[in-house]
Design a protein around this motif. Structure first.
Motif, mmCIF file in Angstrom:
data_model
loop_
_atom_site.group_PDB
_atom_site.id
_atom_site.type_symbol
_atom_site.label_atom_id
_atom_site.label_comp_id
_atom_site.label_asym_id
_atom_site.label_seq_id
_atom_site.Cartn_x
_atom_site.Cartn_y
_atom_site.Cartn_z
ATOM 1 N N GLY A 103 0.857 -1.268 -0.016
ATOM 2 C CA GLY A 103 0.026 0.058 -0.021
ATOM 3 C C GLY A 103 0.819 1.286 -0.124
ATOM 4 N N ILE A 104 2.047 1.118 0.170
ATOM 5 C CA ILE A 104 2.848 2.282 0.153
ATOM 6 C C ILE A 104 3.769 2.316 -0.981
ATOM 7 C CG2 ILE A 104 4.625 3.462 1.541
ATOM 8 C CD1 ILE A 104 3.640 2.571 4.063
ATOM 9 N N LEU A 105 3.988 3.448 -1.895
ATOM 10 C CA LEU A 105 4.765 3.375 -3.088
ATOM 11 C C LEU A 105 6.017 3.376 -2.642
ATOM 12 C CD1 LEU A 105 2.567 5.660 -5.322
ATOM 13 C CD2 LEU A 105 2.987 3.049 -5.500
ATOM 14 N N LEU A 106 7.185 2.970 -3.239
ATOM 15 C CA LEU A 106 8.740 2.651 -2.895
ATOM 16 C C LEU A 106 9.314 3.928 -3.719
ATOM 17 C CD1 LEU A 106 9.452 -0.756 -2.026
ATOM 18 C CD2 LEU A 106 8.671 0.931 -0.439
ATOM 19 N N GLY A 107 8.772 4.199 -4.784
ATOM 20 C CA GLY A 107 9.517 5.013 -5.747
ATOM 21 C C GLY A 107 10.561 4.202 -6.607
ATOM 22 N N THR A 108 11.046 4.885 -7.702
ATOM 23 C CA THR A 108 11.748 3.752 -8.606
ATOM 24 C C THR A 108 13.089 3.497 -7.863
ATOM 25 O OG1 THR A 108 12.800 5.975 -9.581
ATOM 26 C CG2 THR A 108 11.015 4.952 -10.815
ATOM 27 N N GLY A 109 13.817 4.462 -7.210
ATOM 28 C CA GLY A 109 15.009 4.016 -6.490
ATOM 29 C C GLY A 109 14.701 2.947 -5.348
ATOM 30 N N GLY A 110 13.742 3.179 -4.579
ATOM 31 C CA GLY A 110 13.234 2.071 -3.447
ATOM 32 C C GLY A 110 13.180 0.780 -4.144
ATOM 33 N N LEU A 111 12.270 0.835 -5.282
ATOM 34 C CA LEU A 111 12.038 -0.386 -5.878
ATOM 35 C C LEU A 111 13.359 -1.236 -6.452
ATOM 36 C CD1 LEU A 111 8.871 0.506 -8.067
ATOM 37 C CD2 LEU A 111 8.880 -1.355 -6.042
ATOM 38 N N ALA A 112 14.121 -0.233 -7.109
ATOM 39 C CA ALA A 112 15.496 -1.032 -7.576
ATOM 40 C C ALA A 112 16.138 -1.549 -6.527
ATOM 41 C CB ALA A 112 16.309 0.162 -8.306
ATOM 42 N N ARG A 113 16.217 -0.654 -5.232
ATOM 43 C CA ARG A 113 17.168 -1.370 -4.080
ATOM 44 C C ARG A 113 16.311 -2.690 -3.445
ATOM 45 N NH1 ARG A 113 17.397 4.288 -3.121
ATOM 46 N NH2 ARG A 113 15.655 4.357 -1.989
ATOM 47 N N ALA A 114 15.020 -2.640 -3.365
ATOM 48 C CA ALA A 114 14.356 -3.656 -2.852
ATOM 49 C C ALA A 114 14.611 -5.057 -3.605
ATOM 50 C CB ALA A 114 12.890 -3.358 -2.768
ATOM 51 N N TYR A 115 14.352 -4.993 -5.079
ATOM 52 C CA TYR A 115 14.676 -6.097 -6.103
ATOM 53 C C TYR A 115 16.058 -6.581 -5.797
ATOM 54 C CZ TYR A 115 9.679 -6.154 -7.297
ATOM 55 O OH TYR A 115 8.385 -6.086 -7.206
ATOM 56 N N SER A 116 16.856 -5.620 -5.696
ATOM 57 C CA SER A 116 18.483 -5.982 -5.671
ATOM 58 C C SER A 116 18.596 -6.784 -4.314
ATOM 59 C CB SER A 116 19.356 -4.853 -5.778
ATOM 60 O OG SER A 116 19.315 -4.109 -6.764
ATOM 61 N N ARG A 117 17.958 -6.392 -3.244
ATOM 62 C CA ARG A 117 18.026 -6.854 -1.977
ATOM 63 C C ARG A 117 17.567 -8.243 -2.000
ATOM 64 N NH1 ARG A 117 15.560 -5.024 3.813
ATOM 65 N NH2 ARG A 117 16.302 -6.817 5.036
ATOM 66 N N GLY A 118 16.296 -8.452 -2.667
ATOM 67 C CA GLY A 118 15.808 -9.707 -2.900
ATOM 68 C C GLY A 118 16.628 -10.729 -3.436
ATOM 69 N N THR A 119 17.230 -10.311 -4.649
ATOM 70 C CA THR A 119 18.073 -11.294 -5.326
ATOM 71 C C THR A 119 19.362 -11.599 -4.460
ATOM 72 O OG1 THR A 119 17.370 -10.078 -7.440
ATOM 73 C CG2 THR A 119 19.482 -11.252 -7.651
ATOM 74 N N LYS A 120 19.865 -10.475 -3.820
ATOM 75 C CA LYS A 120 21.079 -10.861 -2.916
ATOM 76 C C LYS A 120 20.649 -11.877 -1.797
ATOM 77 C CE LYS A 120 23.032 -6.421 -3.382
ATOM 78 N NZ LYS A 120 23.706 -5.126 -2.682
ATOM 79 N N ILE A 121 19.708 -11.817 -0.983
ATOM 80 C CA ILE A 121 19.395 -12.656 -0.099
ATOM 81 C C ILE A 121 18.953 -13.984 -0.645
ATOM 82 C CG2 ILE A 121 18.722 -10.776 1.500
ATOM 83 C CD1 ILE A 121 15.646 -11.575 0.951
ATOM 84 N N ALA A 122 18.144 -14.045 -1.709
ATOM 85 C CA ALA A 122 18.246 -15.323 -2.336
ATOM 86 C C ALA A 122 19.509 -16.265 -2.610
ATOM 87 C CB ALA A 122 17.206 -15.310 -3.185
ATOM 88 N N ILE A 123 20.340 -15.407 -3.323
ATOM 89 C CA ILE A 123 21.678 -16.031 -3.667
ATOM 90 C C ILE A 123 22.507 -16.267 -2.424
ATOM 91 C CG2 ILE A 123 24.075 -15.303 -4.822
ATOM 92 C CD1 ILE A 123 22.337 -13.525 -6.659
ATOM 93 N N GLU A 124 22.748 -15.362 -1.431
ATOM 94 C CA GLU A 124 23.301 -15.741 -0.114
ATOM 95 C C GLU A 124 22.690 -17.114 0.546
ATOM 96 O OE1 GLU A 124 22.923 -12.041 1.798
ATOM 97 O OE2 GLU A 124 24.302 -11.090 0.709
ATOM 98 N N ALA A 125 21.565 -17.239 0.495
ATOM 99 C CA ALA A 125 20.789 -18.368 0.959
ATOM 100 C C ALA A 125 21.298 -19.726 0.258
ATOM 101 C CB ALA A 125 19.425 -18.056 0.886
ATOM 102 N N SER A 126 21.542 -19.451 -0.827
ATOM 103 C CA SER A 126 21.760 -20.667 -1.733
ATOM 104 C C SER A 126 23.504 -20.977 -1.629
ATOM 105 C CB SER A 126 21.364 -20.432 -3.120
ATOM 106 O OG SER A 126 22.064 -21.324 -4.068
ATOM 107 N N GLY A 127 24.132 -19.984 -1.779
ATOM 108 C CA GLY A 127 25.586 -19.924 -1.602
ATOM 109 C C GLY A 127 26.243 -20.162 -3.208
ATOM 110 N N ILE A 128 27.312 -19.196 -3.205
ATOM 111 C CA ILE A 128 27.938 -19.052 -4.409
ATOM 112 C C ILE A 128 29.216 -20.337 -4.641
ATOM 113 C CG2 ILE A 128 29.224 -17.874 -6.056
ATOM 114 C CD1 ILE A 128 27.853 -15.225 -4.818
ATOM 115 N N ILE A 129 29.173 -20.980 -5.608
ATOM 116 C CA ILE A 129 30.092 -22.123 -5.648
ATOM 117 C C ILE A 129 31.004 -22.028 -6.957
ATOM 118 C CG2 ILE A 129 29.098 -23.824 -4.334
ATOM 119 C CD1 ILE A 129 27.973 -24.981 -6.766
ATOM 120 N N THR A 130 32.178 -22.258 -7.070
ATOM 121 C CA THR A 130 32.902 -22.300 -8.351
ATOM 122 C C THR A 130 32.819 -23.789 -8.842
ATOM 123 O OG1 THR A 130 34.439 -20.560 -7.502
ATOM 124 C CG2 THR A 130 35.089 -22.089 -9.560
#
Length: 207
Positions: A103-130
């Motif tokens: 119900g609260i608009l985040l603005g373009t910058g807020g949205l970009a930060r939120a979707y970046s954060r959502g991606t980061k936490i998912a990747i961190e939960a999985s773990g990066i491997i080589t």
């Protein structure tokens, strides 16, 4: 075949709330576009009642990169998500970030930060491997030689996959290709040239 690449370990998810909007990040390793789309559609089906299910994926095969804002303002979701994958050098992976609007608009910058954060936490939960290309090898030795050779393989970064005990001992193992020549020399030296490594194939393994 390149020597190595980075990807994520396995399926994972994590979430957070930003100004009453709930963001759920999902990540999964995939090899093909069909696998990526199947996962995206699965998440969309699970969260059919969410306002947005944005995604991004990168595949090594043909260097495929795709993303979607799924109704968010252009450039505020899919692109930031794809940038997180690119910055971490991750390939053969798909991420989906689901948003339940609070119900609260985040603005373009807020949205970009939120979707970046959502991606980061998912990747961190999985773990990066080589993943590194390894030679799949085998050798046969006497029981007296077995202990020493098994140790040499491990010391050179190899992993024993199978051991067959019969009249002699047969070891099946994999080792990073750049360590193979060093191991060959060590084994020849240790056995006075009696034991040689047979190379069966090459395959990527997690290192």
């Amino acid at each position: 075949m390149s020597d190595s690449y980075k990807t994520i370990k396995d399926y994972s998810s994590d979430e957070f709330v930003e100004k009453r909007s709930r963001f759920i990040g999902y990540a999964k390793p995939v090899k093909t576009e069909d696998e990526a789309l199947e996962f995206i559609n699965k998440i969309k089906k699970e969260h059919w009642d969410a306002r947005h299910n944005c995604y991004a994926y990168v595949l090594r095969d043909k260097n495929v990169k795709r993303y979607s804002d799924d109704g968010e303002p252009q450039g505020t979701a899919g692109v930031p998500m794809l940038e997180i994958l690119d910055k971490n050098g991750i390939v053969d992976a798909v991420v989906v970030v689901t948003r339940y609007f609070g119900g609260i608009l985040l603005g373009t910058g807020g949205l970009a930060r939120a979707y970046s954060r959502g991606t980061k936490i998912a990747i961190e939960a999985s773990g990066i491997i080589t993943m590194s290309v390894c030679a799949m090898c085998e050798l046969s030795c006497t029981y007296n030689q077995y202990g020493k050779l098994n140790t040499l393989i491990m010391n050179c970064g190899g992993v024993v996959d199978d051991t067959d005990y019969s009249d002699s001992v047969k070891l099946s193992f994999h080792i990073p290709v750049d360590m193979l020549e060093s191991l060959k020399k060590d084994i020849l030296d240790a056995t006075s040239g009696e034991v040689q490594i047979g190379i069966i194939d090459e395959k990527y393994y997690e290192i």
